[in-house]
Enzyme design. Structure first.
Site, PDB file in Angstrom:
ATOM      1  N   HIS A   1       0.842  -1.210   0.000  1.00  0.00           N
ATOM      2  CA  HIS A   1       0.000   0.000   0.000  1.00  0.00           C
ATOM      3  C   HIS A   1       0.876   1.260   0.000  1.00  0.00           C
ATOM      4  O   HIS A   1       0.554   2.256   0.647  1.00  0.00           O
ATOM      5  CB  HIS A   1      -0.934   0.025   1.217  1.00  0.00           C
ATOM      6  CG  HIS A   1      -2.031  -0.992   1.166  1.00  0.00           C
ATOM      7  ND1 HIS A   1      -3.261  -0.740   0.599  1.00  0.00           N
ATOM      8  CD2 HIS A   1      -2.090  -2.284   1.589  1.00  0.00           C
ATOM      9  CE1 HIS A   1      -4.024  -1.819   0.705  1.00  0.00           C
ATOM     10  NE2 HIS A   1      -3.336  -2.775   1.289  1.00  0.00           N
TER      11      HIS A   1
ATOM     12  N   ASP B   1      -1.011  -4.698   5.994  1.00  0.00           N
ATOM     13  CA  ASP B   1      -2.002  -5.570   5.350  1.00  0.00           C
ATOM     14  C   ASP B   1      -1.680  -5.789   3.870  1.00  0.00           C
ATOM     15  O   ASP B   1      -0.995  -4.974   3.244  1.00  0.00           O
ATOM     16  CB  ASP B   1      -3.401  -4.950   5.478  1.00  0.00           C
ATOM     17  CG  ASP B   1      -3.461  -3.549   4.880  1.00  0.00           C
ATOM     18  OD1 ASP B   1      -2.524  -2.772   5.138  1.00  0.00           O
ATOM     19  OD2 ASP B   1      -4.416  -3.247   4.143  1.00  0.00           O
ATOM     20  N   GLU B   2      -2.200  -6.865   3.362  1.00  0.00           N
ATOM     21  CA  GLU B   2      -2.232  -7.149   1.916  1.00  0.00           C
ATOM     22  C   GLU B   2      -0.922  -6.795   1.193  1.00  0.00           C
ATOM     23  O   GLU B   2      -0.968  -6.194   0.116  1.00  0.00           O
ATOM     24  CB  GLU B   2      -3.375  -6.356   1.261  1.00  0.00           C
ATOM     25  CG  GLU B   2      -4.736  -6.686   1.831  1.00  0.00           C
ATOM     26  CD  GLU B   2      -5.820  -5.756   1.326  1.00  0.00           C
ATOM     27  OE1 GLU B   2      -6.903  -6.251   1.010  1.00  0.00           O
ATOM     28  OE2 GLU B   2      -5.603  -4.530   1.252  1.00  0.00           O
ATOM     29  N   SER B   3       0.191  -7.217   1.759  1.00  0.00           N
ATOM     30  CA  SER B   3       1.487  -6.908   1.126  1.00  0.00           C
ATOM     31  C   SER B   3       1.832  -7.999   0.121  1.00  0.00           C
ATOM     32  O   SER B   3       2.869  -8.658   0.249  1.00  0.00           O
ATOM     33  CB  SER B   3       2.561  -6.813   2.206  1.00  0.00           C
ATOM     34  OG  SER B   3       3.106  -5.536   2.221  1.00  0.00           O
TER      35      SER B   3
END
Ligand code: TNX
Length: 538
Positions: free
Chosen positions: A277, A340-342
């Site tokens: 992100h 998150d969501e890496s």
């Protein structure tokens, strides 16, 4: 002067003075019957004992506070201001004379509220006095929100020579179940101005939230000035989802928000989302990038394509600067690193990154918070894990001593649509109508998670589909009101039928605040119901 009496006297003497001063007045008033237990309070207090009479709030009411702690006087001034804004009454705070004061609201510091909870308070509402007891100014602040909610919409003008707003009498004993009761706003996907954020904070304060998490960076924008890395805002701050102008907060503006929230006993938790992100940061400073791909400004809504280079010293020098500058203007004990969501970060690199950044956060005196993926790393028990989608991560972290903040997307995400017709929002986790948002228990949601491991609850509002206050409010309200109750009131005392009636009576407040709430058909929205019959003067 009454003022000098107060400086010297105990509360008992004060009450005698005031009650004696209005003895004559008192005889003339016959209060209508009220029922404190029926008042539409949200969150519902722990204990309510009605005595079926009323306190008459009017122009001859004064507010007194404990004066040994200036924070108590500030709480009194805050209450006076809300009464002024709403009823146009100018009440003295720790002032006034025998002629101008007939009844009092006393905000009292005492260590004997019968609870160790710093937010506990007790309210004793009688004909001529309201006594608000709290151990801390924070507890007193929560208590005055209850008092604000008890002021009816209309005054009873036949009772006295002047308008009088009747507050039902009785006793309220109250404290929250969770120490962390938060909402989050994503100001990265779309930017929200200082005034828009303040308005949201005002609404949260009224429902006794105590934490406001700001998601300050993402692929689409970087929103806080970092003096040692100026391009973050000069470049990364100029974009947002859909190609709009973006924006950012100077450090002065961020401090202004921190202070505004602190006056409402709400802490602001800053989040810099990394190592994924991070497109806005890498586009501003390509040296940070770990994808090796061509960098460009991103204004779409996909996730998981960006990453910092977790093996580069410069990246950690950057993180150190960012955490240092933000920590210096952020009194919250917490610093949220996202995590998150890496999906574009190799697993080993991700773990290496989280472990190194945890040390940096601690070096700057903060406790790290991260989305549940961070539990893949070896994290310190002081680090807080923020559950959003994978309970096994939270369970593992709890076993290692970490505390958990609960924001399960299927139930707690304010950016989920109410139903398929909702104007704004997403539905990847669920449709969340107003009842489904309320009828569940955060404390038992994750099977096997011990109660002692739960720090609290948070309702996140991601902003891919919203870009101004009206759209924010459409998604956040009324659901955020129910979440306030989930985080404050014990599960045994929560009840959908009772809640939906009380929610229906929030209309006058929401209208007064010009809140664009979603008018769910599950609620029989009422107007001006919470008031008491006019009665004849004798
Ligand atoms: C998942 S929840 C995300 C966000 C999105 C959100 C949209 C989480 C930690 N990550 O990046 O904005 O879904 O609902």
């Amino acid at each position: 002067m009454l003022r000098s009496t107060i400086f010297k006297s105990s509360l008992a003497i004060l009450l005698i003075v005031v009650v004696a001063a209005c003895g004559e007045q008192k005889k003339k008033i016959t209060y209508p019957e009220t029922d404190l237990a029926e008042a539409p309070l949200i969150p519902k207090p722990l204990k309510v004992v009605p005595t079926h009479s009323a306190f008459g709030l009017d122009a001859k009411t004064a507010i007194y506070t404990t004066q040994t702690d200036p924070a108590f006087e500030k709480v009194g001034v805050f209450l006076a201001q809300t009464i002024k804004d709403r009823l146009n009454l100018d009440l003295y705070v720790n002032g006034g004379t025998d002629e101008t004061v007939e009844r009092i609201i006393f905000i009292n510091q005492t260590d004997t509220v019968g609870s160790d909870n710093p937010e506990a308070y007790q309210l004793y509402i009688k004909n001529d006095s309201v006594l608000l007891n709290a151990k801390t100014a924070e507890g007193a602040f929560r208590g005055i929100q209850t008092l604000r909610q008890l002021i009816p919409e209309t005054s009873n003008d036949t009772l006295a020579e002047r308008p009088m707003w009747l507050i039902p009498s009785g006793k309220i004993i109250d404290e929250p179940i969770f120490e962390y009761r938060g909402a989050m706003l994503d100001v990265a996907r779309h930017f929200f101005t200082v005034d828009e954020v303040k308005k949201f904070i005002d609404l949260l304060a009224y429902y006794k939230y105590n934490a406001f998490h700001m998601h300050l960076s993402d692929d689409q924008g970087w929103r806080i000035e970092i003096k040692s890395w100026p391009k973050l805002t000069q470049v990364g701050g100029q974009t947002e989802v859909g190609g709009g102008p973006g924006g950012f907060y100077t450090q002065e503006e961020f401090k202004e928000l921190v202070d505004y929230a602190a006056e409402r006993y709400i802490q602001i938790i800053p989040e810099i989302d990394m190592p994924g992100h991070t497109n806005a940061a890498s586009f501003s400073y390509p040296i940070l990038d770990g994808t090796g791909k061509k960098l460009r400004a991103y204004t779409g809504t996909h996730v998981g394509f960006s990453t910092f280079d977790a093996r580069k010293d410069t990246v950690y020098a950057f993180v150190d600067d960012v955490v240092r500058e933000i920590a210096a203007i952020s009194p919250s004990p917490f610093f949220h690193i996202g995590g998150d969501e890496s999906h574009a970060t190799k697993k080993n690199d991700y773990i290496h990154f989280v472990e190194k950044v945890e040390k940096i956060v601690q070096k700057h005196g903060k406790r790290m918070v991260g989305w549940n993926e961070i539990a893949q790393a070896k994290i310190d028990p002081s680090t807080v894990v923020h559950l959003w989608n994978e309970p096994h991560h939270a369970l593992k972290a709890a076993q290692n001593g970490s505390k958990i903040i609960l924001s399960p997307a299927k139930r707690a995400y304010l950016d989920m649509q109410y139903d398929s017709l909702s104007k704004h929002g997403l539905h990847w986790a669920a449709f969340i109508p107003v009842d489904s948002a309320y009828v569940w228990d955060p404390a038992t949601y994750v099977e096997g998670l011990p109660r002692e491991s739960i720090l609290g609850f948070e309702a996140p509002l991601w902003s891919e589909t919203i870009s101004n206050s009206a759209e924010l409010e459409y998604l956040a309200f009324p659901r955020a009101i129910g979440y306030a109750e989930l985080a404050w009131t014990p599960a045994e005392q929560r009840d959908w039928e009772s809640y939906r009636k009380r929610l229906a009576e929030q209309t006058p407040y929401l209208d007064r605040m010009n809140v664009n709430y979603y008018p769910s058909k599950l609620i029989d929205w009422k107007e001006n119901k919470y008031t008491f019959k006019e009665i004849e003067k004798d």
